[in-house]
Design a protein around this motif. Structure first.
Motif, PDB file in Angstrom:
ATOM      1  N   LEU A 136       0.604  -1.223   0.089  1.00 45.28           N
ATOM      2  CA  LEU A 136       0.063   0.007  -0.075  1.00 45.28           C
ATOM      3  C   LEU A 136       0.881   1.251  -0.015  1.00 45.28           C
ATOM      4  CD1 LEU A 136      -2.713  -1.228   2.571  1.00 45.28           C
ATOM      5  CD2 LEU A 136      -2.822  -1.314   0.200  1.00 45.28           C
ATOM      6  N   SER A 137       0.198   2.454  -0.039  1.00 47.65           N
ATOM      7  CA  SER A 137       1.026   3.686  -0.162  1.00 47.65           C
ATOM      8  C   SER A 137       1.810   3.876   1.189  1.00 47.65           C
ATOM      9  CB  SER A 137       0.068   4.905  -0.079  1.00 47.65           C
ATOM     10  OG  SER A 137      -0.488   4.849  -1.264  1.00 47.65           O
ATOM     11  N   PRO A 138       2.942   3.954   1.275  1.00 47.82           N
ATOM     12  CA  PRO A 138       3.894   4.075   2.498  1.00 47.82           C
ATOM     13  C   PRO A 138       3.247   5.349   3.580  1.00 47.82           C
ATOM     14  CG  PRO A 138       5.226   5.215   0.717  1.00 47.82           C
ATOM     15  CD  PRO A 138       3.682   4.695  -0.152  1.00 47.82           C
ATOM     16  N   LYS A 139       3.846   4.728   4.505  1.00 49.99           N
ATOM     17  CA  LYS A 139       3.330   5.668   5.898  1.00 49.99           C
ATOM     18  C   LYS A 139       4.578   6.487   5.947  1.00 49.99           C
ATOM     19  CE  LYS A 139       1.724   5.960  10.716  1.00 49.99           C
ATOM     20  NZ  LYS A 139       1.259   5.127  11.821  1.00 49.99           N
ATOM     21  N   VAL A 140       4.905   7.854   5.939  1.00 50.80           N
ATOM     22  CA  VAL A 140       5.911   8.787   6.127  1.00 50.80           C
ATOM     23  C   VAL A 140       6.131   9.384   7.517  1.00 50.80           C
ATOM     24  CG1 VAL A 140       7.175  10.581   5.094  1.00 50.80           C
ATOM     25  CG2 VAL A 140       5.773   9.259   3.643  1.00 50.80           C
ATOM     26  N   ILE A 141       7.085   9.166   8.022  1.00 46.46           N
ATOM     27  CA  ILE A 141       7.583   9.765   9.437  1.00 46.46           C
ATOM     28  C   ILE A 141       8.480  10.576   9.338  1.00 46.46           C
ATOM     29  CG2 ILE A 141       6.117   8.169  10.730  1.00 46.46           C
ATOM     30  CD1 ILE A 141       8.963   6.807  11.245  1.00 46.46           C
ATOM     31  N   GLU A 142       8.971  11.555  10.336  1.00 44.51           N
ATOM     32  CA  GLU A 142      10.403  12.172  10.499  1.00 44.51           C
ATOM     33  C   GLU A 142      11.558  11.128  10.507  1.00 44.51           C
ATOM     34  OE1 GLU A 142      10.204  15.340  13.188  1.00 44.51           O
ATOM     35  OE2 GLU A 142       8.569  16.323  12.297  1.00 44.51           O
ATOM     36  N   GLY A 143      12.408  11.304   9.620  1.00 44.54           N
ATOM     37  CA  GLY A 143      13.461  10.508   9.710  1.00 44.54           C
ATOM     38  C   GLY A 143      14.259  10.541   8.537  1.00 44.54           C
ATOM     39  N   GLU A 144      15.194   9.734   8.459  1.00 45.25           N
ATOM     40  CA  GLU A 144      16.109   9.744   7.268  1.00 45.25           C
ATOM     41  C   GLU A 144      15.548   9.397   5.952  1.00 45.25           C
ATOM     42  OE1 GLU A 144      20.296   7.165   5.440  1.00 45.25           O
ATOM     43  OE2 GLU A 144      19.736   7.142   7.614  1.00 45.25           O
ATOM     44  N   LYS A 145      15.618  10.114   4.802  1.00 51.01           N
ATOM     45  CA  LYS A 145      14.751   9.925   3.683  1.00 51.01           C
ATOM     46  C   LYS A 145      14.744   8.661   3.070  1.00 51.01           C
ATOM     47  CE  LYS A 145      13.762  12.055  -0.723  1.00 51.01           C
ATOM     48  NZ  LYS A 145      12.175  12.345  -0.267  1.00 51.01           N
ATOM     49  N   ASP A 146      13.642   8.188   2.944  1.00 45.31           N
ATOM     50  CA  ASP A 146      13.311   6.714   2.297  1.00 45.31           C
ATOM     51  C   ASP A 146      13.861   5.400   3.055  1.00 45.31           C
ATOM     52  OD1 ASP A 146      11.854   7.952   0.390  1.00 45.31           O
ATOM     53  OD2 ASP A 146      13.381   7.804  -1.030  1.00 45.31           O
ATOM     54  N   TRP A 147      14.239   5.890   4.177  1.00 43.04           N
ATOM     55  CA  TRP A 147      14.684   4.741   5.283  1.00 43.04           C
ATOM     56  C   TRP A 147      13.642   3.990   5.813  1.00 43.04           C
ATOM     57  CZ3 TRP A 147      19.300   2.345   4.991  1.00 43.04           C
ATOM     58  CH2 TRP A 147      19.745   1.531   6.093  1.00 43.04           C
ATOM     59  N   VAL A 148      13.570   2.657   5.642  1.00 45.16           N
ATOM     60  CA  VAL A 148      12.434   1.681   6.100  1.00 45.16           C
ATOM     61  C   VAL A 148      12.533   1.661   7.733  1.00 45.16           C
ATOM     62  CG1 VAL A 148      11.221  -0.405   6.439  1.00 45.16           C
ATOM     63  CG2 VAL A 148      12.253   0.460   4.100  1.00 45.16           C
ATOM     64  N   TYR A 149      11.681   2.270   8.625  1.00 43.62           N
ATOM     65  CA  TYR A 149      11.666   2.109  10.022  1.00 43.62           C
ATOM     66  C   TYR A 149      10.763   1.036  10.408  1.00 43.62           C
ATOM     67  CZ  TYR A 149      14.246   6.349  10.158  1.00 43.62           C
ATOM     68  OH  TYR A 149      15.331   7.523   9.887  1.00 43.62           O
TER      69      TYR A 149
END
Length: 215
Positions: A136-149
């Motif tokens: 699904l569309s990713p959930k974006v949070i504050e953090g390193e760009k495009d890094w998987v948390y």
């Protein structure tokens, strides 16, 4: 010499030969009758037939069905037959068992690879899609760009090695590229939580997310 040409000797030999031939013929006829030689049932094509329907079909032919294995074929209904032994068209005796393999009644699971806090969004996409998952569309949070948390399934945070049904829809939690120096570990965990409150009775099933260590 006269004994060798005696009619009685040749008569006895001929009688013995007739008896042996008659005995062999009789045994052959008896075996054909006992084994129903020449009588048989053509095995029908059961591919794609639900095994319950196949049981009734074989029963009408005097045959039996036994499920001895299962596999999974995408797009095929659960319980449908994917292979059979003996094969289609073979002649078998009445009462013969037909062994079949059916499509799995449950979707097979795939284990979540070690992607969390370990790879980029693009790499995680490729790995998960290769395992048969939908994203699904990713959930974006504050953090390193495009890094998987994190990786979520139905609002629940997954961990590496956890089994999830193939074809499931997953959501990757990735960084936006913006960092807030004041964010601490608890703040990140709160961000990762699903915005929807879990239904009553499901709260105990929601796992705590993996700890995320700031660089």
């Amino acid at each position: 010499m006269k004994k060798l040409v005696s009619p009685m000797l040749w008569g006895n030999l001929l009688a013995m030969l007739v008896v042996v031939v008659a005995l062999c013929f009789g045994v052959k006829c008896w075996l054909n009758y006992y084994t129903h030689h020449g009588e048989g049932v053509d095995v029908p094509d059961l591919y794609g037939v639900n095994y319950r329907t196949a049981i009734a079909r074989l029963d009408s032919l005097g045959l039996l069905l036994v499920v001895n294995d299962s596999s999974y074929i995408e797009g095929m209904a659960a319980g449908d037959i994917v292979s059979q032994t003996p094969g289609v068209g073979m002649q078998v005796k009445d009462g013969r068992i037909i062994y079949v393999t059916i499509n799995s009644l449950t979707m097979p699971c795939e284990r979540i690879p070690d992607l969390i806090d370990n790879c980029s969004y693009r790499e995680a996409q490729a790995r998960l899609k290769s395992l048969g998952f939908e994203l699904l569309s990713p959930k974006v949070i504050e953090g390193e760009k495009d890094w998987v948390y994190g990786i979520q399934f139905r609002g629940r945070n997954l961990v590496a090695g956890e089994g999830v049904p193939r074809g499931s829809e997953l959501t990757l939690v990735i960084g936006s590229g913006k960092m807030d120096d004041e964010l601490d570990e608890e703040d990140i965990e709160d961000i990762l939580k699903s915005p929807d409150e879990p239904a009553e009775g499901e709260a105990d099933d929601v796992d705590d997310f993996l700890e995320v260590t700031e660089d």
